[in-house]
Design a protein around this motif. Structure first.
Motif, PDB file in Angstrom:
ATOM      1  N   LEU A 137       0.673  -1.525  -0.132  1.00  0.00           N
ATOM      2  CA  LEU A 137      -0.206  -0.223  -0.081  1.00  0.00           C
ATOM      3  C   LEU A 137       0.886   1.244   0.209  1.00  0.00           C
ATOM      4  N   VAL A 138       0.384   2.079  -0.884  1.00  0.00           N
ATOM      5  CA  VAL A 138       1.155   3.780  -0.788  1.00  0.00           C
ATOM      6  C   VAL A 138       0.185   4.254   0.173  1.00  0.00           C
ATOM      7  N   GLY A 139       0.648   5.162   0.176  1.00  0.00           N
ATOM      8  CA  GLY A 139      -0.286   6.352   0.910  1.00  0.00           C
ATOM      9  C   GLY A 139      -1.388   5.394   1.855  1.00  0.00           C
ATOM     10  N   ASN A 140      -1.705   6.747   3.212  1.00  0.00           N
ATOM     11  CA  ASN A 140      -2.368   5.885   4.223  1.00  0.00           C
ATOM     12  C   ASN A 140      -3.670   6.606   4.710  1.00  0.00           C
ATOM     13  N   PHE A 141      -4.323   6.935   3.118  1.00  0.00           N
ATOM     14  CA  PHE A 141      -5.669   7.577   3.329  1.00  0.00           C
ATOM     15  C   PHE A 141      -5.346   8.929   3.758  1.00  0.00           C
ATOM     16  N   SER A 142      -4.198   9.820   3.900  1.00  0.00           N
ATOM     17  CA  SER A 142      -4.013  11.174   4.215  1.00  0.00           C
ATOM     18  C   SER A 142      -3.543  11.446   3.001  1.00  0.00           C
ATOM     19  N   ASP A 143      -3.108  13.148   2.983  1.00  0.00           N
ATOM     20  CA  ASP A 143      -2.251  14.234   1.781  1.00  0.00           C
ATOM     21  C   ASP A 143      -0.717  13.143   1.843  1.00  0.00           C
ATOM     22  N   GLY A 144      -0.264  13.324   0.975  1.00  0.00           N
ATOM     23  CA  GLY A 144       1.031  13.380   0.650  1.00  0.00           C
ATOM     24  C   GLY A 144       2.117  13.184  -0.691  1.00  0.00           C
ATOM     25  N   HIS A 145       2.670  12.596  -0.996  1.00  0.00           N
ATOM     26  CA  HIS A 145       3.583  12.480  -1.834  1.00  0.00           C
ATOM     27  C   HIS A 145       3.848  11.483  -2.077  1.00  0.00           C
ATOM     28  N   ASN A 146       5.644  10.991  -3.080  1.00  0.00           N
ATOM     29  CA  ASN A 146       5.857   9.898  -3.856  1.00  0.00           C
ATOM     30  C   ASN A 146       6.790  10.254  -4.632  1.00  0.00           C
ATOM     31  N   LYS A 147       8.254  10.323  -3.980  1.00  0.00           N
ATOM     32  CA  LYS A 147      10.026  10.677  -4.636  1.00  0.00           C
ATOM     33  C   LYS A 147      10.048  10.248  -5.771  1.00  0.00           C
ATOM     34  N   PRO A 148      10.556  10.069  -6.398  1.00  0.00           N
ATOM     35  CA  PRO A 148      10.992  10.335  -7.928  1.00  0.00           C
ATOM     36  C   PRO A 148      11.433   8.711  -7.782  1.00  0.00           C
ATOM     37  N   HIS A 149      11.756   7.879  -7.855  1.00  0.00           N
ATOM     38  CA  HIS A 149      12.104   5.960  -7.703  1.00  0.00           C
ATOM     39  C   HIS A 149      12.359   5.434  -9.121  1.00  0.00           C
ATOM     40  N   LEU A 150      13.302   4.560  -8.798  1.00  0.00           N
ATOM     41  CA  LEU A 150      12.637   2.897  -9.883  1.00  0.00           C
ATOM     42  C   LEU A 150      12.026   2.044  -8.779  1.00  0.00           C
ATOM     43  N   ASP A 151      11.513   1.322  -9.578  1.00  0.00           N
ATOM     44  CA  ASP A 151      10.806   0.395  -8.599  1.00  0.00           C
ATOM     45  C   ASP A 151      11.952  -1.214  -9.097  1.00  0.00           C
ATOM     46  N   SER A 170       2.538  14.022  -7.487  1.00  0.00           N
ATOM     47  CA  SER A 170       2.900  15.009  -7.258  1.00  0.00           C
ATOM     48  C   SER A 170       1.958  15.342  -6.229  1.00  0.00           C
ATOM     49  N   SER A 171       1.571  15.962  -5.383  1.00  0.00           N
ATOM     50  CA  SER A 171       1.099  16.148  -3.669  1.00  0.00           C
ATOM     51  C   SER A 171      -0.022  16.002  -3.859  1.00  0.00           C
ATOM     52  N   TRP A 172      -1.110  15.483  -3.297  1.00  0.00           N
ATOM     53  CA  TRP A 172      -2.132  15.116  -2.628  1.00  0.00           C
ATOM     54  C   TRP A 172      -2.621  15.784  -1.488  1.00  0.00           C
ATOM     55  N   ILE A 173      -3.875  16.254  -1.854  1.00  0.00           N
ATOM     56  CA  ILE A 173      -4.734  16.530  -0.717  1.00  0.00           C
ATOM     57  C   ILE A 173      -5.863  15.959  -0.715  1.00  0.00           C
ATOM     58  N   GLY A 174      -6.710  14.568   0.539  1.00  0.00           N
ATOM     59  CA  GLY A 174      -7.608  14.353   1.072  1.00  0.00           C
ATOM     60  C   GLY A 174      -6.918  12.687   1.370  1.00  0.00           C
ATOM     61  N   GLN A 175      -8.638  11.637   1.271  1.00  0.00           N
ATOM     62  CA  GLN A 175      -8.075  10.644   1.686  1.00  0.00           C
ATOM     63  C   GLN A 175      -7.428   9.434  -0.179  1.00  0.00           C
ATOM     64  N   PHE A 176      -6.299   9.098   0.747  1.00  0.00           N
ATOM     65  CA  PHE A 176      -5.576   8.743  -0.585  1.00  0.00           C
ATOM     66  C   PHE A 176      -5.242   7.372  -0.882  1.00  0.00           C
ATOM     67  N   VAL A 177      -4.835   6.210  -1.212  1.00  0.00           N
ATOM     68  CA  VAL A 177      -4.451   4.740  -1.149  1.00  0.00           C
ATOM     69  C   VAL A 177      -3.791   4.450  -2.465  1.00  0.00           C
ATOM     70  N   VAL A 178      -3.013   3.425  -2.921  1.00  0.00           N
ATOM     71  CA  VAL A 178      -2.759   3.084  -3.493  1.00  0.00           C
ATOM     72  C   VAL A 178      -2.555   1.987  -3.212  1.00  0.00           C
ATOM     73  N   ILE A 179      -3.437   0.411  -4.459  1.00  0.00           N
ATOM     74  CA  ILE A 179      -2.687  -0.971  -4.228  1.00  0.00           C
ATOM     75  C   ILE A 179      -1.701  -1.181  -5.361  1.00  0.00           C
ATOM     76  N   SER A 180      -0.304  -1.293  -4.671  1.00  0.00           N
ATOM     77  CA  SER A 180       0.292  -1.745  -5.563  1.00  0.00           C
ATOM     78  C   SER A 180       0.733  -3.082  -5.401  1.00  0.00           C
ATOM     79  N   LEU A 181       0.404  -4.046  -6.964  1.00  0.00           N
ATOM     80  CA  LEU A 181       0.267  -5.914  -6.962  1.00  0.00           C
ATOM     81  C   LEU A 181       1.454  -5.838  -7.777  1.00  0.00           C
TER      82      LEU A 181
END
Length: 118
Positions: A29-43, A101-112
């Motif tokens: 899971l990425v994010g925790n149902f709150s505001d945030g952002h994700n830095k540049p990266h490679l998986d 980019s930054s988001w505001i609100g309840q948000f999560v990403v399920i990553s498979l």
């Protein structure tokens, strides 16, 4: 090429290790149902990834794909796709520097994802 890797994974990896009947065997899971952002990266350890975006009243936030192949020098965003509840993204994110980019609100990403090594 990604589709072939997904098909091969379903044949090679024991069914008991798959998530559902997919080729994926890992989840995060990425994010925790709150505001945030994700830095540049490679998986870098992933063969293929799938992101399912879930959000409620989310403001802002885009997945940004960068022009560089080096995380330390990310270059500029060459493509930006807005977050949308239910949107699914599938790709070889081990080869593509990406961020959000930054988001505001309840948000999560399920990553498979399917890793190169277990």
């Amino acid at each position: 090429q990604s589709l072939l890797k997904m098909q091969n994974a379903k044949e090679i990896i024991p069914e008991s290790l798959h998530i559902g009947k997919s080729c994926f065997k890992n989840m995060a899971l990425v994010g925790n149902f709150s505001d945030g952002h994700n830095k540049p990266h490679l998986d870098s350890l992933d063969v293929i990834s799938s992101f399912i975006i879930l959000g409620n009243n989310v403001g802002g936030g885009c997945t940004e794909y960068c022009s560089s192949t080096k995380v330390k020098d990310i270059g500029k965003a060459v493509k930006s796709i807005p977050f949308l509840h239910g949107r699914i993204k599938i790709g070889p994110f081990h080869d593509i520097i990406h961020a959000s980019s930054s988001w505001i609100g309840q948000f999560v990403v399920i990553s498979l994802y399917l890793t190169k090594k277990s």
